[in-house]
Design a protein around this motif. Structure first.
Motif, short mmCIF file in Angstrom:
data_model
loop_
_atom_site.label_atom_id
_atom_site.label_comp_id
_atom_site.label_asym_id
_atom_site.label_seq_id
_atom_site.Cartn_x
_atom_site.Cartn_y
_atom_site.Cartn_z
N GLY A 167 -32.25 3.54 -14.45
CA GLY A 167 -33.47 3.77 -13.66
C GLY A 167 -34.73 3.88 -14.49
N THR A 168 -34.58 3.81 -15.82
CA THR A 168 -35.73 3.89 -16.74
C THR A 168 -35.47 2.86 -17.85
N LEU A 169 -35.56 1.60 -17.50
CA LEU A 169 -35.17 0.52 -18.42
C LEU A 169 -35.94 0.57 -19.74
N GLY A 170 -37.25 0.79 -19.69
CA GLY A 170 -38.07 0.85 -20.92
C GLY A 170 -37.88 -0.40 -21.76
N GLY A 171 -37.57 -0.20 -23.05
CA GLY A 171 -37.34 -1.34 -23.95
C GLY A 171 -35.93 -1.88 -23.85
N GLY A 172 -35.11 -1.29 -22.99
CA GLY A 172 -33.75 -1.82 -22.77
C GLY A 172 -32.74 -1.38 -23.82
N GLY A 173 -33.03 -0.32 -24.57
CA GLY A 173 -32.11 0.13 -25.61
C GLY A 173 -30.80 0.65 -25.05
N HIS A 174 -30.88 1.58 -24.07
CA HIS A 174 -29.65 2.09 -23.46
C HIS A 174 -28.92 0.97 -22.73
N THR A 175 -29.70 0.14 -22.03
CA THR A 175 -29.08 -0.97 -21.30
C THR A 175 -28.33 -1.89 -22.25
N LEU A 196 -34.10 -0.84 -13.94
CA LEU A 196 -35.25 -0.58 -13.07
C LEU A 196 -36.36 0.07 -13.89
N ASP A 197 -37.58 -0.35 -13.66
CA ASP A 197 -38.72 0.34 -14.28
C ASP A 197 -39.93 0.14 -13.38
N ARG A 198 -40.84 1.11 -13.39
CA ARG A 198 -42.05 0.94 -12.58
C ARG A 198 -43.17 0.27 -13.38
N ASP A 199 -42.88 -0.01 -14.66
CA ASP A 199 -43.87 -0.69 -15.50
C ASP A 199 -43.45 -2.15 -15.67
N LEU A 231 -38.13 -4.26 -10.39
CA LEU A 231 -39.36 -3.46 -10.49
C LEU A 231 -39.35 -2.39 -9.41
N GLY A 232 -39.58 -1.16 -9.77
CA GLY A 232 -39.63 -0.11 -8.74
C GLY A 232 -39.57 1.27 -9.34
N ASN A 233 -39.64 2.25 -8.43
CA ASN A 233 -39.70 3.66 -8.82
C ASN A 233 -38.37 4.33 -8.47
N HIS A 234 -37.73 4.94 -9.46
CA HIS A 234 -36.42 5.55 -9.15
C HIS A 234 -36.55 6.81 -8.28
N ASP A 235 -37.78 7.30 -8.11
CA ASP A 235 -37.96 8.46 -7.23
C ASP A 235 -37.86 8.06 -5.76
N LEU A 275 -31.02 8.11 -16.09
CA LEU A 275 -32.48 8.29 -16.17
C LEU A 275 -32.80 8.85 -17.55
N ASP A 276 -33.68 8.16 -18.27
CA ASP A 276 -34.16 8.61 -19.58
C ASP A 276 -35.65 8.83 -19.37
N LEU A 277 -35.99 10.06 -18.98
CA LEU A 277 -37.31 10.33 -18.37
C LEU A 277 -38.49 10.18 -19.34
N GLY A 278 -39.67 10.12 -18.77
CA GLY A 278 -40.90 10.08 -19.58
C GLY A 278 -41.37 8.67 -19.83
N VAL A 279 -42.03 8.47 -20.96
CA VAL A 279 -42.60 7.16 -21.27
C VAL A 279 -41.99 6.61 -22.55
N ARG A 329 -44.02 2.61 -26.92
CA ARG A 329 -45.05 1.57 -26.89
C ARG A 329 -46.12 1.88 -25.84
N GLN A 330 -45.69 2.45 -24.71
CA GLN A 330 -46.68 2.82 -23.69
C GLN A 330 -47.65 3.84 -24.29
N LEU A 331 -47.12 4.80 -25.05
CA LEU A 331 -47.97 5.83 -25.65
C LEU A 331 -48.87 5.27 -26.74
N ARG A 337 -51.37 5.45 -16.32
CA ARG A 337 -50.47 5.04 -15.23
C ARG A 337 -49.29 4.25 -15.81
N MET A 338 -48.07 4.63 -15.47
CA MET A 338 -46.91 3.82 -15.89
C MET A 338 -46.93 2.51 -15.11
N ASN A 339 -47.28 2.60 -13.84
CA ASN A 339 -47.40 1.40 -13.02
C ASN A 339 -48.89 1.08 -12.87
C1 LIG Z 1 -38.20 7.02 -22.18
S1 LIG Z 1 -38.51 5.44 -21.55
C2 LIG Z 1 -36.91 4.74 -21.41
C3 LIG Z 1 -36.46 4.08 -22.65
C4 LIG Z 1 -35.17 3.31 -22.51
N1 LIG Z 1 -34.06 4.18 -22.21
C5 LIG Z 1 -34.88 2.49 -23.76
O1 LIG Z 1 -33.76 2.57 -24.25
O2 LIG Z 1 -35.77 1.78 -24.22
C6 LIG Z 1 -38.89 5.72 -19.88
C7 LIG Z 1 -39.19 4.47 -19.07
O3 LIG Z 1 -39.02 4.80 -17.71
C8 LIG Z 1 -40.08 4.33 -16.95
N2 LIG Z 1 -40.20 5.27 -15.84
C9 LIG Z 1 -40.59 6.57 -15.89
N3 LIG Z 1 -40.55 7.12 -14.68
C10 LIG Z 1 -40.10 6.16 -13.83
C11 LIG Z 1 -39.84 6.14 -12.43
N4 LIG Z 1 -40.04 7.20 -11.66
N5 LIG Z 1 -39.35 4.99 -11.90
C12 LIG Z 1 -39.14 3.89 -12.68
N6 LIG Z 1 -39.41 3.86 -14.00
C13 LIG Z 1 -39.87 4.98 -14.57
C14 LIG Z 1 -41.26 4.27 -17.87
O4 LIG Z 1 -42.17 3.28 -17.44
C15 LIG Z 1 -40.59 3.92 -19.21
O5 LIG Z 1 -40.55 2.53 -19.39
#
Ligand SMILES: C[S@@+](CC[C@H](N)C(=O)[O-])C[C@H]1O[C@@H](n2cnc3c(N)ncnc32)[C@H](O)[C@@H]1O
Length: 314
Positions: free
Chosen positions: A33-41, A54-57, A81-85, A103-107, A110-112, A130-132
């Motif tokens: 639910g927090t794809l980010g850079g796709g490391g966990h994926t 899934l990511d909202r960015d 694309l979407g919000n896991h909330d 869920l790997d919360l936060g940002v 690279r966004q930071l 804004r993440m999105n």
């Molecule tokens: C800490 S990073 C995740 C990093 C990822 N696990 C990796 O291995 O690269 C958090 C990601 O979750 C996204 N994100 C945060 N809250 C979200 C939400 N409510 N719905 C979807 N994406 C969200 C952010 O845009 C960010 O890309």
């Protein structure tokens, strides 16, 4: 399995990768639910799972998809694309069986780091956060429009700031003279209240509080966690990594409540509820990173991973 930093990219270095993979063992289809850079994926795909990322960015989706394709492991991967909330509002997830959710919360780092995204307290950065990027409310608008009570609550609850009310009053006083637009406007207000010696630690903490408010991170998690739980297949696992004490508290309290058989109010003399727990807590105290991981990735220091398994017969 490889060491955690193997899955790091220029976008982000994931934390607790082995621990996440171990908790999600046996889950066929996983929603990251927090794809980010796709490391966990990437690690989950390598372990043989199917992953919906899934990511909202939209920028994160693009970068992660390209990276997984380049690594030749995108065959069992799908980007959404979407919000896991609010996953009930995402048509691509309708009716999908989810055996695991991460869920790997936060940002992401690279966004930071990207000044154009407006998360930084570096001078001259536009207050965005804004993440999105299609979301209407950015940080400047939030600082201009929020009332004193809201500003105070956020700086106190999300920023742990004892002088939250004074900071709120200072922001309101300053914004009447000059609209908040760039990082320096918020830094100036923080300095005025916390003193000239306040520095990066205080700025980071209070900018993070604004980011949490702009993206509704605490409220969204509190609203969305139960929906995610209910979308798990029987026996499925929900794993959450939190970096902020407020987020971790929401996760801890939810997982505890869902693992308790009796949900009657504590003072009620007799149990009148069905008395069956919805599932089991898999991590009693939460999992934290080892010093070896923290040495390579300082962000891992504040990470706490909690996991919960839905009951089989539920
Ligand atoms: C800490 S990073 C995740 C990093 C990822 N696990 C990796 O291995 O690269 C958090 C990601 O979750 C996204 N994100 C945060 N809250 C979200 C939400 N409510 N719905 C979807 N994406 C969200 C952010 O845009 C960010 O890309």
């Amino acid at each position: 399995m490889s060491t955690p930093l193997t899955y790091a990219s220029a976008w982000h270095a994931p934390v607790l990768v082995e621990e996440v993979c171990s908790l999600l063992t046996g889950c066929e289809t996983i929603l990251d639910g927090t794809l980010g850079g796709g490391g966990h994926t990437a690690a989950l795909l390598e372990a043989g799972h199917r992953v919906i990322g899934l990511d909202r960015d939209p920028a994160a989706l693009e970068v992660a998809t390209a990276r997984l394709q380049a690594a030749g492991i995108a065959g069992r991967f799908e980007a959404v694309l979407g919000n896991h909330d609010a996953i009930e509002e995402i048509p691509a997830l309708e009716g999908r069986r989810l055996d695991g959710i991460l869920l790997d919360l936060g940002v992401s780092s690279r966004q930071l780091d990207d000044d154009a995204r407006g998360f930084s307290f570096r001078p001259g950065v536009l207050l965005d956060m804004r993440m999105n990027p299609t979301q209407p409310l950015d940080a400047a608008a939030w600082l201009m429009e929020s009332d004193a009570a809201t500003l105070t609550r956020i700086f106190r609850e999300a920023g742990d700031e004892p002088r939250a009310a004074r900071l709120a009053a200072e922001i309101i006083r300053r914004r009447e003279r000059h609209p908040f637009a760039v990082s320096d406007d918020l830094v100036g207000a923080i300095r005025a209240v916390l003193g000239a010696r306040s520095g990066p630690g205080e700025f980071a903490r209070l900018f993070q509080a604004v980011r949490i408010a702009v993206n509704d991170e605490l409220g969204g998690l509190a609203r969305g966690l139960e929906t995610l739980r209910d979308r798990l297949a029987p026996g499925g696992v929900l794993a959450v990594i939190a970096y902020h004490s407020g987020e971790d508290r929401i996760v801890k309290q939810s997982f505890r409540a869902w693992s308790t058989a009796c949900t009657c109010p504590p003072r009620q003399p007799m149990c009148t509820c069905p008395g069956v727990a919805a599932g089991t807590l898999l991590t009693r105290r939460g999992v934290v990173a080892l010093e070896t991981e923290i040495a390579g990735n300082p962000r891992a220091r504040s990470a706490r991973l909690r996991a919960w398994r839905r009951a089989e017969g539920d």
